[in-house]
Design a protein around this motif. Sequence first.
Motif, PDB file in Angstrom:
ATOM      1  N   SER A  23     -29.521  20.372  31.341  1.00 31.64           N
ATOM      2  CA  SER A  23     -28.657  19.198  31.170  1.00 31.64           C
ATOM      3  C   SER A  23     -27.179  19.536  31.265  1.00 31.64           C
ATOM      4  O   SER A  23     -26.378  18.718  31.712  1.00 31.64           O
ATOM      5  CB  SER A  23     -28.929  18.550  29.809  1.00 31.64           C
ATOM      6  OG  SER A  23     -30.226  18.022  29.768  1.00 31.64           O
ATOM      7  N   PHE A  24     -26.801  20.745  30.837  1.00 34.38           N
ATOM      8  CA  PHE A  24     -25.393  21.135  30.830  1.00 34.38           C
ATOM      9  C   PHE A  24     -24.861  21.445  32.232  1.00 34.38           C
ATOM     10  O   PHE A  24     -23.670  21.544  32.426  1.00 34.38           O
ATOM     11  CB  PHE A  24     -25.177  22.318  29.892  1.00 34.38           C
ATOM     12  CG  PHE A  24     -25.406  21.958  28.452  1.00 34.38           C
ATOM     13  CD1 PHE A  24     -24.403  21.364  27.706  1.00 34.38           C
ATOM     14  CD2 PHE A  24     -26.626  22.176  27.849  1.00 34.38           C
ATOM     15  CE1 PHE A  24     -24.603  21.007  26.385  1.00 34.38           C
ATOM     16  CE2 PHE A  24     -26.849  21.830  26.528  1.00 34.38           C
ATOM     17  CZ  PHE A  24     -25.839  21.237  25.794  1.00 34.38           C
ATOM     18  N   GLU A  25     -25.748  21.590  33.211  1.00 34.70           N
ATOM     19  CA  GLU A  25     -25.347  21.839  34.594  1.00 34.70           C
ATOM     20  C   GLU A  25     -25.207  20.555  35.403  1.00 34.70           C
ATOM     21  O   GLU A  25     -24.610  20.549  36.463  1.00 34.70           O
ATOM     22  CB  GLU A  25     -26.364  22.756  35.274  1.00 34.70           C
ATOM     23  CG  GLU A  25     -26.402  24.145  34.683  1.00 34.70           C
ATOM     24  CD  GLU A  25     -27.517  24.999  35.261  1.00 34.70           C
ATOM     25  OE1 GLU A  25     -28.268  24.498  36.127  1.00 34.70           O
ATOM     26  OE2 GLU A  25     -27.645  26.153  34.840  1.00 34.70           O
ATOM     27  N   CYS A  26     -25.760  19.460  34.923  1.00 34.08           N
ATOM     28  CA  CYS A  26     -25.765  18.202  35.661  1.00 34.08           C
ATOM     29  C   CYS A  26     -24.488  17.399  35.380  1.00 34.08           C
ATOM     30  O   CYS A  26     -24.223  17.025  34.234  1.00 34.08           O
ATOM     31  CB  CYS A  26     -26.976  17.365  35.281  1.00 34.08           C
ATOM     32  SG  CYS A  26     -27.039  15.773  36.116  1.00 34.08           S
ATOM     33  N   PRO A  27     -23.699  17.116  36.409  1.00 37.10           N
ATOM     34  CA  PRO A  27     -22.460  16.364  36.199  1.00 37.10           C
ATOM     35  C   PRO A  27     -22.699  14.896  35.804  1.00 37.10           C
ATOM     36  O   PRO A  27     -21.801  14.254  35.265  1.00 37.10           O
ATOM     37  CB  PRO A  27     -21.744  16.455  37.547  1.00 37.10           C
ATOM     38  CG  PRO A  27     -22.815  16.742  38.532  1.00 37.10           C
ATOM     39  CD  PRO A  27     -23.879  17.516  37.809  1.00 37.10           C
ATOM     40  N   ASP A  28     -23.894  14.390  36.039  1.00 33.11           N
ATOM     41  CA  ASP A  28     -24.212  13.007  35.679  1.00 33.11           C
ATOM     42  C   ASP A  28     -24.655  12.866  34.226  1.00 33.11           C
ATOM     43  O   ASP A  28     -24.659  11.772  33.680  1.00 33.11           O
ATOM     44  CB  ASP A  28     -25.303  12.449  36.593  1.00 33.11           C
ATOM     45  CG  ASP A  28     -24.845  12.344  38.032  1.00 33.11           C
ATOM     46  OD1 ASP A  28     -23.639  12.089  38.252  1.00 33.11           O
ATOM     47  OD2 ASP A  28     -25.685  12.516  38.932  1.00 33.11           O
ATOM     48  N   LYS A  29     -25.052  13.950  33.610  1.00 35.45           N
ATOM     49  CA  LYS A  29     -25.510  13.935  32.218  1.00 35.45           C
ATOM     50  C   LYS A  29     -24.293  14.091  31.316  1.00 35.45           C
ATOM     51  O   LYS A  29     -23.636  15.129  31.313  1.00 35.45           O
ATOM     52  CB  LYS A  29     -26.507  15.085  31.995  1.00 35.45           C
ATOM     53  CG  LYS A  29     -27.072  15.171  30.611  1.00 35.45           C
ATOM     54  CD  LYS A  29     -28.148  14.150  30.380  1.00 35.45           C
ATOM     55  CE  LYS A  29     -28.802  14.404  29.023  1.00 35.45           C
ATOM     56  NZ  LYS A  29     -29.731  13.379  28.652  1.00 35.45           N
ATOM     57  N   ILE A  30     -23.955  13.057  30.564  1.00 33.98           N
ATOM     58  CA  ILE A  30     -22.759  13.113  29.713  1.00 33.98           C
ATOM     59  C   ILE A  30     -23.074  13.058  28.223  1.00 33.98           C
ATOM     60  O   ILE A  30     -22.249  13.425  27.403  1.00 33.98           O
ATOM     61  CB  ILE A  30     -21.748  11.999  30.088  1.00 33.98           C
ATOM     62  CG1 ILE A  30     -22.383  10.626  29.985  1.00 33.98           C
ATOM     63  CG2 ILE A  30     -21.196  12.232  31.476  1.00 33.98           C
ATOM     64  CD1 ILE A  30     -21.409   9.490  30.200  1.00 33.98           C
ATOM     65  N   ILE A  31     -24.279  12.610  27.874  1.00 31.02           N
ATOM     66  CA  ILE A  31     -24.696  12.527  26.470  1.00 31.02           C
ATOM     67  C   ILE A  31     -25.888  13.449  26.259  1.00 31.02           C
ATOM     68  O   ILE A  31     -26.826  13.461  27.050  1.00 31.02           O
ATOM     69  CB  ILE A  31     -25.110  11.086  26.098  1.00 31.02           C
ATOM     70  CG1 ILE A  31     -23.940  10.127  26.214  1.00 31.02           C
ATOM     71  CG2 ILE A  31     -25.722  11.032  24.697  1.00 31.02           C
ATOM     72  CD1 ILE A  31     -22.872  10.271  25.162  1.00 31.02           C
ATOM     73  N   ILE A  32     -25.845  14.221  25.201  1.00 32.93           N
ATOM     74  CA  ILE A  32     -26.981  15.040  24.803  1.00 32.93           C
ATOM     75  C   ILE A  32     -27.499  14.483  23.482  1.00 32.93           C
ATOM     76  O   ILE A  32     -26.718  14.118  22.609  1.00 32.93           O
ATOM     77  CB  ILE A  32     -26.593  16.539  24.692  1.00 32.93           C
ATOM     78  CG1 ILE A  32     -27.813  17.421  24.566  1.00 32.93           C
ATOM     79  CG2 ILE A  32     -25.625  16.805  23.586  1.00 32.93           C
ATOM     80  CD1 ILE A  32     -28.464  17.754  25.860  1.00 32.93           C
ATOM     81  N   PHE A  33     -28.813  14.347  23.362  1.00 33.48           N
ATOM     82  CA  PHE A  33     -29.427  13.835  22.136  1.00 33.48           C
ATOM     83  C   PHE A  33     -30.415  14.865  21.622  1.00 33.48           C
ATOM     84  O   PHE A  33     -31.306  15.313  22.350  1.00 33.48           O
ATOM     85  CB  PHE A  33     -30.141  12.510  22.401  1.00 33.48           C
ATOM     86  CG  PHE A  33     -30.895  11.998  21.209  1.00 33.48           C
ATOM     87  CD1 PHE A  33     -30.212  11.622  20.060  1.00 33.48           C
ATOM     88  CD2 PHE A  33     -32.270  11.905  21.223  1.00 33.48           C
ATOM     89  CE1 PHE A  33     -30.908  11.159  18.948  1.00 33.48           C
ATOM     90  CE2 PHE A  33     -32.969  11.432  20.118  1.00 33.48           C
ATOM     91  CZ  PHE A  33     -32.285  11.069  18.982  1.00 33.48           C
ATOM     92  N   ASP A  34     -30.243  15.271  20.374  1.00 27.98           N
ATOM     93  CA  ASP A  34     -31.136  16.222  19.722  1.00 27.98           C
ATOM     94  C   ASP A  34     -32.120  15.437  18.866  1.00 27.98           C
ATOM     95  O   ASP A  34     -31.754  14.926  17.808  1.00 27.98           O
ATOM     96  CB  ASP A  34     -30.321  17.196  18.873  1.00 27.98           C
ATOM     97  CG  ASP A  34     -31.173  18.271  18.220  1.00 27.98           C
ATOM     98  OD1 ASP A  34     -32.415  18.167  18.246  1.00 27.98           O
ATOM     99  OD2 ASP A  34     -30.585  19.218  17.679  1.00 27.98           O
TER     100      ASP A  34
END
Length: 64
Positions: A23-34
């Motif tokens: 997810s941290f490599e994808c420029p389209d992914k801006i929100i991370i949910f744990d």
Amino acid sequence: MKKHCCEDMNYHANLKCDIHENSFECPDKIIIFDEKDNDYGLIIHDGGSSSIGIDFCPWCGSRL
């Protein structure tokens, strides 16, 4: 898949990229949910795996 506070948060928190496995490599992914800790964060796209925790939705303003 968890239902989030609004349609925009639901889309961004559940986004799965077909190109990037991380997810941290994808420029389209801006929100991370744990899911384990029920925490949200804004991904910092600087080549690492950092995020800034958020308490309110950037789109609807709801408390997370």
